[in-house]
Structure formats: structure tokens, C-alpha cells
Design a protein around this motif. Structure first.
Motif, PDB file in Angstrom:
ATOM      1  N   MET A   1       0.839  -1.175   0.000  1.00 37.54           N
ATOM      2  CA  MET A   1       0.000   0.000   0.000  1.00 37.54           C
ATOM      3  C   MET A   1       0.884   1.238   0.000  1.00 37.54           C
ATOM      4  O   MET A   1       1.805   1.338   0.789  1.00 37.54           O
ATOM      5  CB  MET A   1      -0.893  -0.021   1.248  1.00 37.54           C
ATOM      6  N   ASP A   2       0.574   2.163  -0.860  1.00 39.30           N
ATOM      7  CA  ASP A   2       1.364   3.380  -0.939  1.00 39.30           C
ATOM      8  C   ASP A   2       0.554   4.584  -0.450  1.00 39.30           C
ATOM      9  O   ASP A   2      -0.559   4.438   0.054  1.00 39.30           O
ATOM     10  CB  ASP A   2       1.882   3.592  -2.367  1.00 39.30           C
ATOM     11  N   ARG A   3       1.137   5.768  -0.610  1.00 40.52           N
ATOM     12  CA  ARG A   3       0.505   7.003  -0.149  1.00 40.52           C
ATOM     13  C   ARG A   3      -0.865   7.206  -0.794  1.00 40.52           C
ATOM     14  O   ARG A   3      -1.828   7.597  -0.129  1.00 40.52           O
ATOM     15  CB  ARG A   3       1.429   8.196  -0.459  1.00 40.52           C
ATOM     16  N   LEU A   4      -0.994   6.935  -2.089  1.00 37.85           N
ATOM     17  CA  LEU A   4      -2.279   7.125  -2.775  1.00 37.85           C
ATOM     18  C   LEU A   4      -3.340   6.167  -2.224  1.00 37.85           C
ATOM     19  O   LEU A   4      -4.496   6.565  -2.044  1.00 37.85           O
ATOM     20  CB  LEU A   4      -2.128   6.911  -4.283  1.00 37.85           C
ATOM     21  N   ASP A   5      -2.955   4.924  -1.970  1.00 40.15           N
ATOM     22  CA  ASP A   5      -3.911   3.973  -1.394  1.00 40.15           C
ATOM     23  C   ASP A   5      -4.411   4.480  -0.050  1.00 40.15           C
ATOM     24  O   ASP A   5      -5.612   4.427   0.241  1.00 40.15           O
ATOM     25  CB  ASP A   5      -3.272   2.596  -1.212  1.00 40.15           C
ATOM     26  N   GLY A  28      -5.862  12.809  -7.829  1.00 40.79           N
ATOM     27  CA  GLY A  28      -5.030  13.039  -9.011  1.00 40.79           C
ATOM     28  C   GLY A  28      -4.898  11.835  -9.934  1.00 40.79           C
ATOM     29  O   GLY A  28      -3.860  11.648 -10.580  1.00 40.79           O
ATOM     30  N   LEU A  29      -5.938  11.021 -10.034  1.00 42.56           N
ATOM     31  CA  LEU A  29      -5.945   9.857 -10.918  1.00 42.56           C
ATOM     32  C   LEU A  29      -7.160   9.910 -11.828  1.00 42.56           C
ATOM     33  O   LEU A  29      -8.119  10.631 -11.555  1.00 42.56           O
ATOM     34  CB  LEU A  29      -6.026   8.558 -10.096  1.00 42.56           C
ATOM     35  N   ALA A  34      -8.469   5.028 -10.287  1.00 43.37           N
ATOM     36  CA  ALA A  34      -8.993   5.034  -8.915  1.00 43.37           C
ATOM     37  C   ALA A  34      -9.812   3.769  -8.671  1.00 43.37           C
ATOM     38  O   ALA A  34      -9.664   3.123  -7.625  1.00 43.37           O
ATOM     39  CB  ALA A  34      -9.840   6.283  -8.673  1.00 43.37           C
ATOM     40  N   ALA A  35     -10.642   3.400  -9.633  1.00 46.69           N
ATOM     41  CA  ALA A  35     -11.453   2.185  -9.504  1.00 46.69           C
ATOM     42  C   ALA A  35     -10.568   0.953  -9.394  1.00 46.69           C
ATOM     43  O   ALA A  35     -10.840   0.055  -8.590  1.00 46.69           O
ATOM     44  CB  ALA A  35     -12.408   2.057 -10.693  1.00 46.69           C
ATOM     45  N   ASP A  36      -9.503   0.896 -10.193  1.00 46.18           N
ATOM     46  CA  ASP A  36      -8.581  -0.243 -10.134  1.00 46.18           C
ATOM     47  C   ASP A  36      -7.951  -0.371  -8.757  1.00 46.18           C
ATOM     48  O   ASP A  36      -7.804  -1.473  -8.220  1.00 46.18           O
ATOM     49  CB  ASP A  36      -7.484  -0.111 -11.198  1.00 46.18           C
ATOM     50  N   ARG A  37      -7.564   0.749  -8.167  1.00 41.34           N
ATOM     51  CA  ARG A  37      -6.954   0.712  -6.830  1.00 41.34           C
ATOM     52  C   ARG A  37      -7.969   0.232  -5.785  1.00 41.34           C
ATOM     53  O   ARG A  37      -7.631  -0.565  -4.910  1.00 41.34           O
ATOM     54  CB  ARG A  37      -6.398   2.082  -6.450  1.00 41.34           C
ATOM     55  N   MET A  41      -7.625  -3.183  -3.568  1.00 40.62           N
ATOM     56  CA  MET A  41      -7.661  -3.191  -2.104  1.00 40.62           C
ATOM     57  C   MET A  41      -8.787  -4.088  -1.588  1.00 40.62           C
ATOM     58  O   MET A  41      -8.634  -4.731  -0.541  1.00 40.62           O
ATOM     59  CB  MET A  41      -7.771  -1.768  -1.551  1.00 40.62           C
ATOM     60  N   ARG A  42      -9.892  -4.179  -2.312  1.00 39.76           N
ATOM     61  CA  ARG A  42     -10.968  -5.110  -1.930  1.00 39.76           C
ATOM     62  C   ARG A  42     -10.502  -6.543  -2.110  1.00 39.76           C
ATOM     63  O   ARG A  42     -10.693  -7.382  -1.236  1.00 39.76           O
ATOM     64  CB  ARG A  42     -12.226  -4.856  -2.753  1.00 39.76           C
ATOM     65  N   ARG A  43      -9.876  -6.825  -3.234  1.00 45.70           N
ATOM     66  CA  ARG A  43      -9.392  -8.177  -3.535  1.00 45.70           C
ATOM     67  C   ARG A  43      -8.339  -8.615  -2.519  1.00 45.70           C
ATOM     68  O   ARG A  43      -8.320  -9.760  -2.072  1.00 45.70           O
ATOM     69  CB  ARG A  43      -8.814  -8.221  -4.953  1.00 45.70           C
TER      70      ARG A  43
END
Length: 150
Positions: A1-5, A28-29, A34-37, A41-43
Motif C-alpha cells: 500500500m502506498d501514499r495514494l492507497d 489526481g488519478l 482510482a477504480a482499479d486501486r 484493495m478489496r481483492r
């Protein structure tokens, strides 16, 4: 997980219904990125689900909302307790915590007699040695959330 997550998680915790387009703009995506992230995270189990938080004052079911601090018996494991408590009626949240107690349980009971029954079942069936119960009187107002409140 990074800052954006982590930033996405913070936004979703304030407004889980935000559109992927608006979420993307805030971090900023693109909407797809954003949906992919969020899907990743759900997966991966970081996001376990989405929920609705109801203001207790607006809840028409009535009854008592209680917070129960619990200490387990020495012969009860966390796994056993969590499995046993999952089947008890009225339990709305179970959190393993640090400090004096082992768990904090949020529950709803129709009346004091129903609360007494729940406490007895926790001790008899779920391996609880000690409990301390607090009654919710009202929920404090939360500040509004949205794009202009940071």
C-alpha cells in the motif's frame, strides 16, 4: 500500500459512495485508475466491505445501544471467542483491543432484561470471564464531510 492507497482509504472512510470519477479527481488519478486501486484493495482484503452508519437518534428500532468491555477466560482463545460471539443476537461489532480488556463489543438490546440475557450468554457460551458495560446515551454530531472539508 502506498501514499495514494492510504489517501483513497481516508476519502472512502468519509464517503464510501463517492464516484470513482470524483475519487480520482481528489487524488489526481483517472476514474479507471482510482477504480482499479479500490478493486485491488478489496481483492487484497484491505477493504473488507462498505457499510451504512445510522444515527442512533434516527434509528426507529429503539432499545439500548451498549459497549461491553470483555476479558476472556484463560482457557478461551481469541479464535474460539470470535467464532462463538458471531452467532449471538444483538452483537453489531466485535473489536480486539489493547489495554485492560481483551475485546470491545458493541451491541443492541431491546431492554435491560435482554441485555442481562446477552451478558449471561457471553459468559456461559463465549468464554467471557469479566465484563464492563456502558450505555450509549446519544451520538455526538459529526462534522460534515465533503470536498471542501479537509
Amino acid at each position: 500500500m502506498d501514499r495514494l492507497d492510504r489517501e483513497i482509504l481516508g476519502i472512502l472512510q468519509q464517503d464510501a459512495r463517492i464516484s470513482f470519477r470524483d475519487l480520482g479527481v481528489r487524488v489526481g488519478l483517472s476514474a479507471n485508475a482510482a477504480a482499479d486501486r479500490v478493486r485491488r484493495m478489496r481483492r487484497d482484503g484491505v477493504i473488507r466491505g462498505f457499510t451504512v452508519i445510522v444515527d442512533p437518534a434516527a434509528d426507529t428500532r429503539g432499545g439500548l445501544v451498549v459497549f461491553i468491555d470483555l476479558t476472556l477466560r484463560h482457557d478461551t482463545t481469541n479464535e474460539e471467542f470470535e467464532q462463538r460471539v458471531a452467532g449471538l443476537p444483538g452483537i453489531t461489532e466485535v473489536v480486539h483491543v489493547t489495554g485492560e480488556y481483551d475485546y470491545l463489543v458493541r451491541a443492541r438490546a431491546a431492554d435491560p432484561a435482554a441485555l442481562d440475557t446477552l451478558l449471561r450468554r457471553l459468559k456461559r457460551e463465549a468464554g467471557v470471564a469479566q465484563s464492563s458495560t456502558r450505555l450509549a446515551l446519544r451520538a455526538a454530531q459529526r462534522p460534515p464531510s465533503g470536498p471542501n472539508t479537509a
